[in-house]
Design a protein around this motif. Sequence first.
Motif, PDB file in Angstrom:
ATOM      1  N   MET A   1       0.776  -0.982  -0.051  1.00 25.44           N
ATOM      2  CA  MET A   1       0.096  -0.156  -0.070  1.00 25.44           C
ATOM      3  C   MET A   1       0.965   1.385   0.018  1.00 25.44           C
ATOM      4  SD  MET A   1      -3.167   1.022  -0.184  1.00 25.44           S
ATOM      5  CE  MET A   1      -3.784  -0.425  -0.351  1.00 25.44           C
ATOM      6  N   GLN A  21      -8.364   3.557   7.969  1.00 24.34           N
ATOM      7  CA  GLN A  21      -7.701   2.398   7.718  1.00 24.34           C
ATOM      8  C   GLN A  21      -6.378   2.480   7.079  1.00 24.34           C
ATOM      9  OE1 GLN A  21     -10.223  -0.521   5.771  1.00 24.34           O
ATOM     10  NE2 GLN A  21     -12.224   0.451   6.845  1.00 24.34           N
ATOM     11  N   LEU A  22      -6.033   3.639   6.274  1.00 21.78           N
ATOM     12  CA  LEU A  22      -4.651   3.606   5.589  1.00 21.78           C
ATOM     13  C   LEU A  22      -3.660   3.824   6.975  1.00 21.78           C
ATOM     14  CD1 LEU A  22      -5.511   5.866   2.367  1.00 21.78           C
ATOM     15  CD2 LEU A  22      -4.606   3.477   2.407  1.00 21.78           C
ATOM     16  N   ARG A  25      -2.545   0.845   8.502  1.00 15.39           N
ATOM     17  CA  ARG A  25      -1.600   0.185   7.739  1.00 15.39           C
ATOM     18  C   ARG A  25      -0.127   0.649   7.524  1.00 15.39           C
ATOM     19  NH1 ARG A  25      -4.987  -2.369   2.527  1.00 15.39           N
ATOM     20  NH2 ARG A  25      -7.137  -2.935   3.549  1.00 15.39           N
ATOM     21  N   THR A  27       0.241   4.154   6.610  1.00 17.60           N
ATOM     22  CA  THR A  27       0.360   5.046   5.595  1.00 17.60           C
ATOM     23  C   THR A  27       0.496   6.403   6.161  1.00 17.60           C
ATOM     24  OG1 THR A  27      -0.657   3.556   3.832  1.00 17.60           O
ATOM     25  CG2 THR A  27      -0.581   5.983   3.389  1.00 17.60           C
ATOM     26  N   HIS A  50      -1.717   5.352  15.779  1.00 16.83           N
ATOM     27  CA  HIS A  50      -0.943   4.569  14.567  1.00 16.83           C
ATOM     28  C   HIS A  50       0.457   4.849  14.484  1.00 16.83           C
ATOM     29  CE1 HIS A  50      -4.623   2.508  13.850  1.00 16.83           C
ATOM     30  NE2 HIS A  50      -5.273   3.714  13.562  1.00 16.83           N
ATOM     31  N   ALA A 212     -12.748  -1.058   3.564  1.00 15.02           N
ATOM     32  CA  ALA A 212     -11.925  -2.264   3.343  1.00 15.02           C
ATOM     33  C   ALA A 212     -11.886  -3.055   1.865  1.00 15.02           C
ATOM     34  CB  ALA A 212     -12.322  -3.229   4.692  1.00 15.02           C
ATOM     35  N   ARG A 216      -8.949  -3.556  -1.301  1.00 14.08           N
ATOM     36  CA  ARG A 216      -8.265  -4.583  -1.876  1.00 14.08           C
ATOM     37  C   ARG A 216      -8.323  -4.727  -3.186  1.00 14.08           C
ATOM     38  NH1 ARG A 216     -10.910  -7.138   2.848  1.00 14.08           N
ATOM     39  NH2 ARG A 216     -13.126  -7.358   1.494  1.00 14.08           N
TER      40      ARG A 216
END
Length: 254
Positions: A1, A21-22, A25, A27, A50, A212, A216
Amino acid sequence: MARTALITGASSGLGAEYARQLAARGTDLVLVARDRSALTALADRLVSRHRVEVEVLPADLLDHRQRQKVERRLGDAARPIDMLVNNAGFGLPLSFARNDIEDEVHHLRLHVEVPMRLTHAALGPMLARGGGRIVNIASVAGFIPRSTYGACKGWLISFSRWANTRYAARGVTTTAVCPGFTHTNFHERMGLPPGQEGLADWMWLDADDVVAQSLRDIARGKAVSVPSLRYKAIVALTRVLPAGLLASVGERGR
């Protein structure tokens, strides 16, 4: 990503969910919206949870000078943007004849002109680096006659399909994300309290599932992402149903 993503309309709704959500991960983010305080509050939560870098970039994308700040940030070679999420938008009542024409023009500009300009600003640097992802938040309404909202989203879908075909071989993918009705504050901002949108419960999606599933599809380089099986089936039906019936379906909800 992506290592760094710029998200418009990031202060609430799907934009904020993409940010969450990013960030989860790993980001780093550049958050764009008009509401500085909402952006700052979201940025603080994401940094705390995060440990990512989050830049707040308040801007009214319909203002020429403020939009240029975002375009310059997208073109900054020293701080590259790996993913652009064109999410900013608003809704109008479906009765074009009764709507104020200036509201309609602003609606058209924010849903078509702004993502086109920001895509253009991001595309050159991405192509020069040989990689990047452009995400245009469209809608299932883009497959159904639904006043000017459906027309704008239909443009985004067509543009994204073309851009993905044209530039994916050079490392830059473009995805139109086409959710159905999704639980966010979108309809409340149109003046409709929750539960008064005139839709059955089965038609509603949750924002976290939409994001989500779309992430993908974005990672796979798909040109069009339609989250959820139920809306994939609806989109498939739009290819065979008569135009008059589709127009009638497009009048449902607000």
